[in-house]
Design an enzyme around this catalytic site. Structure first.
Site, PDB file in Angstrom:
ATOM      1  N   TYR A 251      48.826  41.005  39.248  1.00  0.00           N
ATOM      2  CA  TYR A 251      49.172  40.240  40.468  1.00  0.00           C
ATOM      3  C   TYR A 251      50.670  40.102  40.677  1.00  0.00           C
ATOM      4  O   TYR A 251      51.192  40.416  41.747  1.00  0.00           O
ATOM      5  CB  TYR A 251      48.497  38.860  40.425  1.00  0.00           C
ATOM      6  CG  TYR A 251      47.004  38.996  40.587  1.00  0.00           C
ATOM      7  CD1 TYR A 251      46.438  39.050  41.845  1.00  0.00           C
ATOM      8  CD2 TYR A 251      46.165  39.145  39.481  1.00  0.00           C
ATOM      9  CE1 TYR A 251      45.061  39.230  42.001  1.00  0.00           C
ATOM     10  CE2 TYR A 251      44.804  39.322  39.631  1.00  0.00           C
ATOM     11  CZ  TYR A 251      44.256  39.369  40.898  1.00  0.00           C
ATOM     12  OH  TYR A 251      42.914  39.567  41.058  1.00  0.00           O
ATOM     13  N   GLY A 252      51.369  39.589  39.633  1.00  0.00           N
ATOM     14  CA  GLY A 252      52.804  39.380  39.802  1.00  0.00           C
ATOM     15  C   GLY A 252      53.519  40.689  40.062  1.00  0.00           C
ATOM     16  O   GLY A 252      54.406  40.790  40.926  1.00  0.00           O
TER      17      GLY A 252
ATOM     18  N   GLU B 135      52.257  51.384  33.883  1.00  0.00           N
ATOM     19  CA  GLU B 135      50.978  50.748  33.584  1.00  0.00           C
ATOM     20  C   GLU B 135      50.321  51.458  32.398  1.00  0.00           C
ATOM     21  O   GLU B 135      50.141  52.674  32.428  1.00  0.00           O
ATOM     22  CB  GLU B 135      50.069  50.797  34.823  1.00  0.00           C
ATOM     23  CG  GLU B 135      48.614  50.431  34.576  1.00  0.00           C
ATOM     24  CD  GLU B 135      48.408  49.043  33.962  1.00  0.00           C
ATOM     25  OE1 GLU B 135      48.929  48.063  34.536  1.00  0.00           O
ATOM     26  OE2 GLU B 135      47.741  48.962  32.907  1.00  0.00           O
TER      27      GLU B 135
ATOM     28  N   GLY C 126      44.086  42.585  35.959  1.00  0.00           N
ATOM     29  CA  GLY C 126      42.911  41.729  35.958  1.00  0.00           C
ATOM     30  C   GLY C 126      42.073  41.814  37.224  1.00  0.00           C
ATOM     31  O   GLY C 126      40.886  41.491  37.199  1.00  0.00           O
TER      32      GLY C 126
ATOM     33  N   ASN D 208      37.975  41.032  37.278  1.00  0.00           N
ATOM     34  CA  ASN D 208      37.728  39.590  37.391  1.00  0.00           C
ATOM     35  C   ASN D 208      36.648  39.264  38.410  1.00  0.00           C
ATOM     36  O   ASN D 208      36.099  40.132  39.083  1.00  0.00           O
ATOM     37  CB  ASN D 208      39.043  38.826  37.632  1.00  0.00           C
ATOM     38  CG  ASN D 208      39.675  39.093  38.976  1.00  0.00           C
ATOM     39  OD1 ASN D 208      38.995  39.382  39.941  1.00  0.00           O
ATOM     40  ND2 ASN D 208      40.989  38.983  39.020  1.00  0.00           N
TER      41      ASN D 208
ATOM     42  N   MET E 124      37.341  35.184  42.353  1.00  0.00           N
ATOM     43  CA  MET E 124      37.464  33.834  42.926  1.00  0.00           C
ATOM     44  C   MET E 124      38.917  33.495  43.213  1.00  0.00           C
ATOM     45  O   MET E 124      39.756  33.517  42.311  1.00  0.00           O
ATOM     46  CB  MET E 124      36.880  32.799  41.966  1.00  0.00           C
ATOM     47  CG  MET E 124      35.368  32.752  42.012  1.00  0.00           C
ATOM     48  SD  MET E 124      34.727  31.852  40.613  1.00  0.00           S
ATOM     49  CE  MET E 124      34.858  33.125  39.383  1.00  0.00           C
TER      50      MET E 124
ATOM     51  N   GLU F 116      32.989  26.753  37.524  1.00  0.00           N
ATOM     52  CA  GLU F 116      32.436  27.775  38.403  1.00  0.00           C
ATOM     53  C   GLU F 116      30.995  28.038  37.988  1.00  0.00           C
ATOM     54  O   GLU F 116      30.668  28.074  36.796  1.00  0.00           O
ATOM     55  CB  GLU F 116      33.275  29.044  38.368  1.00  0.00           C
ATOM     56  CG  GLU F 116      33.089  29.836  37.114  1.00  0.00           C
ATOM     57  CD  GLU F 116      34.012  31.039  37.002  1.00  0.00           C
ATOM     58  OE1 GLU F 116      35.238  30.866  37.116  1.00  0.00           O
ATOM     59  OE2 GLU F 116      33.490  32.133  36.781  1.00  0.00           O
TER      60      GLU F 116
ATOM     61  N   HIS G 255      41.577  33.290  31.187  1.00  0.00           N
ATOM     62  CA  HIS G 255      42.736  32.815  31.959  1.00  0.00           C
ATOM     63  C   HIS G 255      43.951  32.543  31.075  1.00  0.00           C
ATOM     64  O   HIS G 255      44.444  31.417  31.025  1.00  0.00           O
ATOM     65  CB  HIS G 255      42.369  31.515  32.704  1.00  0.00           C
ATOM     66  CG  HIS G 255      41.239  31.652  33.673  1.00  0.00           C
ATOM     67  ND1 HIS G 255      40.544  30.580  34.180  1.00  0.00           N
ATOM     68  CD2 HIS G 255      40.699  32.741  34.266  1.00  0.00           C
ATOM     69  CE1 HIS G 255      39.611  30.987  35.017  1.00  0.00           C
ATOM     70  NE2 HIS G 255      39.666  32.302  35.089  1.00  0.00           N
TER      71      HIS G 255
ATOM     72  N   GLY H  19      51.529  35.735  35.094  1.00  0.00           N
ATOM     73  CA  GLY H  19      50.909  34.503  34.615  1.00  0.00           C
ATOM     74  C   GLY H  19      51.612  33.871  33.425  1.00  0.00           C
ATOM     75  O   GLY H  19      51.322  32.717  33.096  1.00  0.00           O
TER      76      GLY H  19
ATOM     77  N   ASN I 193      40.819  28.735  38.884  1.00  0.00           N
ATOM     78  CA  ASN I 193      41.067  30.140  38.555  1.00  0.00           C
ATOM     79  C   ASN I 193      42.484  30.503  39.012  1.00  0.00           C
ATOM     80  O   ASN I 193      42.901  30.117  40.092  1.00  0.00           O
ATOM     81  CB  ASN I 193      40.036  31.014  39.246  1.00  0.00           C
ATOM     82  CG  ASN I 193      38.641  30.430  39.128  1.00  0.00           C
ATOM     83  OD1 ASN I 193      38.370  29.377  39.704  1.00  0.00           O
ATOM     84  ND2 ASN I 193      37.787  31.060  38.382  1.00  0.00           N
TER      85      ASN I 193
HETATM   86  P1  FDA Z   1      47.408  41.047  34.671  1.00  0.00           P
HETATM   87  O1  FDA Z   1      46.840  40.749  33.333  1.00  0.00           O
HETATM   88  O2  FDA Z   1      46.510  41.035  35.831  1.00  0.00           O
HETATM   89  O3  FDA Z   1      48.104  42.485  34.636  1.00  0.00           O
HETATM   90  C1  FDA Z   1      48.898  42.925  33.574  1.00  0.00           C
HETATM   91  C2  FDA Z   1      48.895  44.445  33.566  1.00  0.00           C
HETATM   92  O4  FDA Z   1      49.945  44.904  32.712  1.00  0.00           O
HETATM   93  C3  FDA Z   1      47.603  45.067  33.035  1.00  0.00           C
HETATM   94  O5  FDA Z   1      47.173  46.078  33.918  1.00  0.00           O
HETATM   95  C4  FDA Z   1      48.002  45.643  31.679  1.00  0.00           C
HETATM   96  O6  FDA Z   1      47.291  46.819  31.336  1.00  0.00           O
HETATM   97  C5  FDA Z   1      49.467  45.961  31.904  1.00  0.00           C
HETATM   98  N1  FDA Z   1      50.275  45.946  30.667  1.00  0.00           N
HETATM   99  C6  FDA Z   1      50.266  45.017  29.680  1.00  0.00           C
HETATM  100  N2  FDA Z   1      51.170  45.312  28.743  1.00  0.00           N
HETATM  101  C7  FDA Z   1      51.775  46.456  29.137  1.00  0.00           C
HETATM  102  C8  FDA Z   1      52.797  47.274  28.566  1.00  0.00           C
HETATM  103  N3  FDA Z   1      53.407  46.941  27.418  1.00  0.00           N
HETATM  104  N4  FDA Z   1      53.154  48.418  29.222  1.00  0.00           N
HETATM  105  C9  FDA Z   1      52.562  48.749  30.394  1.00  0.00           C
HETATM  106  N5  FDA Z   1      51.575  48.003  30.974  1.00  0.00           N
HETATM  107  C10 FDA Z   1      51.208  46.869  30.349  1.00  0.00           C
HETATM  108  N6  FDA Z   1      41.212  34.707  37.928  1.00  0.00           N
HETATM  109  C11 FDA Z   1      40.920  34.166  39.132  1.00  0.00           C
HETATM  110  O7  FDA Z   1      41.799  33.608  39.783  1.00  0.00           O
HETATM  111  N7  FDA Z   1      39.655  34.254  39.636  1.00  0.00           N
HETATM  112  C12 FDA Z   1      38.639  34.846  38.938  1.00  0.00           C
HETATM  113  O8  FDA Z   1      37.510  34.932  39.436  1.00  0.00           O
HETATM  114  C13 FDA Z   1      38.924  35.385  37.651  1.00  0.00           C
HETATM  115  N8  FDA Z   1      37.943  35.937  36.870  1.00  0.00           N
HETATM  116  C14 FDA Z   1      38.268  36.608  35.718  1.00  0.00           C
HETATM  117  C15 FDA Z   1      37.294  37.320  35.015  1.00  0.00           C
HETATM  118  C16 FDA Z   1      37.650  38.082  33.915  1.00  0.00           C
HETATM  119  C17 FDA Z   1      36.589  38.850  33.161  1.00  0.00           C
HETATM  120  C18 FDA Z   1      39.008  38.136  33.491  1.00  0.00           C
HETATM  121  C19 FDA Z   1      39.432  38.966  32.318  1.00  0.00           C
HETATM  122  C20 FDA Z   1      39.968  37.424  34.184  1.00  0.00           C
HETATM  123  C21 FDA Z   1      39.619  36.653  35.289  1.00  0.00           C
HETATM  124  N9  FDA Z   1      40.574  35.955  36.012  1.00  0.00           N
HETATM  125  C22 FDA Z   1      40.246  35.346  37.199  1.00  0.00           C
HETATM  126  C23 FDA Z   1      41.985  35.892  35.550  1.00  0.00           C
HETATM  127  C24 FDA Z   1      42.920  36.822  36.331  1.00  0.00           C
HETATM  128  O9  FDA Z   1      42.380  38.122  36.414  1.00  0.00           O
HETATM  129  C25 FDA Z   1      44.283  36.820  35.619  1.00  0.00           C
HETATM  130  O10 FDA Z   1      44.766  35.495  35.643  1.00  0.00           O
HETATM  131  C26 FDA Z   1      45.288  37.725  36.297  1.00  0.00           C
HETATM  132  O11 FDA Z   1      44.839  39.053  36.344  1.00  0.00           O
HETATM  133  C27 FDA Z   1      46.638  37.671  35.606  1.00  0.00           C
HETATM  134  O12 FDA Z   1      47.571  38.347  36.419  1.00  0.00           O
HETATM  135  P2  FDA Z   1      48.968  38.831  35.848  1.00  0.00           P
HETATM  136  O13 FDA Z   1      49.798  39.302  36.987  1.00  0.00           O
HETATM  137  O14 FDA Z   1      49.532  37.765  34.987  1.00  0.00           O
HETATM  138  O15 FDA Z   1      48.661  40.066  34.869  1.00  0.00           O
END
Ligand code: FDA
Length: 501
Positions: A15-16, A35, A110, A114, A117, A356, A441, A469, A479
């Site tokens: 997301y970020g 990625e 994510g 995910n 929601m 949820e 989360h 995050g 969420n």
């Molecule tokens: P995010 O984790 O999305 O992305 C990080 C990316 O960086 C990944 O693609 C990873 O592979 C990559 N990466 C990591 N290290 C790296 C490196 N060293 N080099 C290159 N790439 C690298 N939230 C919500 O609001 N509603 C919901 O319904 C849900 N449901 C849910 C279900 C499930 C099963 C999960 C696992 C999570 C959720 N979430 C959720 C949480 C939500 O998905 C989560 O909070 C966000 O994806 C976090 O976003 P970020 O931008 O922090 O990083």
């Protein structure tokens, strides 16, 4: 000396990262995104990009020999998990002693795995967790901007009352209302009109075909279809997949140099490369970004990083539980994998809970109601650096999860007692009713205003930013992804105006 150079580099595509890429691209700044996961757009031999939850294969998980679903068992039987070949699959479960963390791997992070929601926290709670951020601006400008960019939509209330696939949610709602509790619809980035047509048999099924946690083949507006598609559309953004950033260093002129490991989907390393950037944005998520900076500080590559790097990590109070329903309260064999309803008890003065109402998309009547409760757990973990494995280790003890259980128990004891129901003890591999040994989360590690300034600029360094995050201090009360998105929108607007002129 570095080989390749890009003015801006973003690590990750969650997301970020996606917000940052779009805004940099629109500003005309050439940007490379790195990625570690795959681009999920090519169907396998079954004609599908992603497997479903009932028949997972190697695409399901990131280098595991067996799938690791959150519901470990059903009637104490290990029905959900399968042996698989290690592969660059879409969902990872990262283990740290007493806590394991689920994260998405691939273009979109994510958003690929995910539950879609899209929930905005209560304003009073946002003001409490991030008091230095102007809530007027967030609620007036950046939350709406985030929801527009994400493509958030709401379920049609009339359809919700009559459809088969949310019978499970209506049963849980009735039980909550019997206990005097309030429920609320949760907005989603899953297209509810598509879901309506799935149930009507007009389109291929996804949410209604047990597609959840290992990706959705249809209906979900994951980031690759929203922010990242728009970012690529600017013509200024490139994404390099199966590129994992291992190291960050800085040259005397301030340029950042990344060591990047390129692999194939089976995990064979193809190359180790260097890429230099003037502006470096960390969007690798709470685990990924925090690890990169903890490693950089502890190995002396970025020695000016402060002691807050690696601190302030939380689970968003996640705890999962199931309730056993009476025979006359069937939840139905068809359960939408994308939730649409929550029990909102966040205003409870002692035990705030936002639960949820989660599916058990088993394709059969389960007599179970499942919940992912978000609670207010004040406990925080922190990361240390383990030189032997060159990785960051999360320090979190099982006892730190107890406040999450206490809060959920307070709420669900009340629901059970009014409805004459009990917990399910067969879902989590042993006989526990509450599962608090994993989180969906992960939040924190590089907290806003501590490891960074109030706009995500890393303290001690210029042109180094955190976008994901890891900025959020361990809890959002709901969420988290809309908050992560909105905060990234806010921060990049300021950074573009002040730093990248
Ligand atoms: P995010 O984790 O999305 O992305 C990080 C990316 O960086 C990944 O693609 C990873 O592979 C990559 N990466 C990591 N290290 C790296 C490196 N060293 N080099 C290159 N790439 C690298 N939230 C919500 O609001 N509603 C919901 O319904 C849900 N449901 C849910 C279900 C499930 C099963 C999960 C696992 C999570 C959720 N979430 C959720 C949480 C939500 O998905 C989560 O909070 C966000 O994806 C976090 O976003 P970020 O931008 O922090 O990083």
């Amino acid at each position: 000396a570095a080989g390749d150079f890009s003015p801006a580099v973003i690590i990750g595509t969650g997301y970020g990262a996606a917000v940052t890429a779009l805004r940099l691209g629109e500003a005309g700044i050439p940007t490379v995104m790195l990625e570690m996961g795959q681009l999920w757009n090519t169907p396998g031999s079954d004609g599908k990009v992603f497997p479903d939850m009932l028949n997972p294969d190697k695409r399901a998980m990131w280098f595991k020999k067996r799938t690791e679903a959150p519901l470990a068992s059903f009637l104490w039987l290990d029905l959900a998990n399968r042996n698989i070949d290690p592969y660059a699959g879409v969902l990872d479960r990262v283990h740290f002693g007493d806590m394991s963390v689920y994260v998405g791997r691939g273009v979109g992070g994510g958003s690929l795995v995910n539950g879609a929601m899209a929930v905005v926290p209560k304003r009073w709670y946002f003001e409490e967790i991030l008091p230095q951020v102007d809530a007027d601006e967030m609620y007036g400008k950046y939350y709406p901007r985030a929801n527009a960019g994400l493509g958030t939509n709401s379920v049609d209330a009339t359809w919700f009352e009559s459809c088969d696939c949310y019978q499970y949610a209506r049963v849980s709602r009735k039980h909550a209302h019997n206990a005097g509790l309030a429920t609320t619809f949760v907005p989603s980035v899953y297209d509810f009109d598509y879901m309506r047509r799935e149930e009507a048999g007009e389109v291929p099924r996804s949410a209604l075909a047990s597609e959840v946690i290992y990706g959705n083949n249809h209906g979900k507006r994951s980031l690759d279809k929203s922010y990242l598609a728009a970012a690529l559309g600017t013509g200024n953004v490139q994404i390099r997949t199966l590129h994992e950033v291992r190291d960050i260093a800085q040259q005397p002129d301030g340029t950042y140099v990344l060591t990047v490991r390129q692999s194939d989907p089976d995990g064979n390393v193809l190359a180790v490369k260097q890429l230099a950037a003037k502006y470096l944005f960390l969007g690798a998520g709470s685990l990924g970004s925090t690890e990169l900076l903890v490693r950089a500080r502890e190995t002396g590559k970025l020695p000016e990083l402060n002691d807050s790097v690696g601190q302030g990590w939380g689970t968003n109070g996640n705890v999962m539980l199931g309730r056993a329903n009476h025979m006359w309260d069937a939840v139905g064999a068809l359960e939408s994998g994308m939730p649409a309803l929550g029990i909102d008890a966040w205003d409870d003065p002692q035990y705030p809970v936002f639960a949820e109402i989660a599916p058990v998309p088993a394709g059969i009547e389960t007599w179970a109601s499942l919940y992912l409760a978000i609670t207010r757990n004040p406990e925080r973990g922190y990361f240390t650096y383990d030189a032997a494995s060159d990785s960051a280790r999360l320090q979190w003890e099982i006892s730190q999860g107890q406040p999450s259980i206490d809060a959920a128990k307070h709420l669900f004891d009340r629901i059970n007692s009014v409805n004459g129901t009990i917990y399910r003890y067969d879902l989590f591999g042993d006989t526990r009713a509450f599962e608090n040994r994993f989180t969906y989360h992960p939040l924190g590690g590089l907290v806003l205003g501590k490891a960074t300034d109030l706009y995500g600029r890393v303290k001690g360094y210029r042109n180094l930013y955190v976008t994901d995050g890891s900025l959020i201090p361990g809890s959002t009360g709901v969420n988290p992804f809309v908050t992560i998105t909105a905060l990234a929108e806010r921060n990049i607007e300021r950074v573009l105006a002040e730093d990248l002129t």
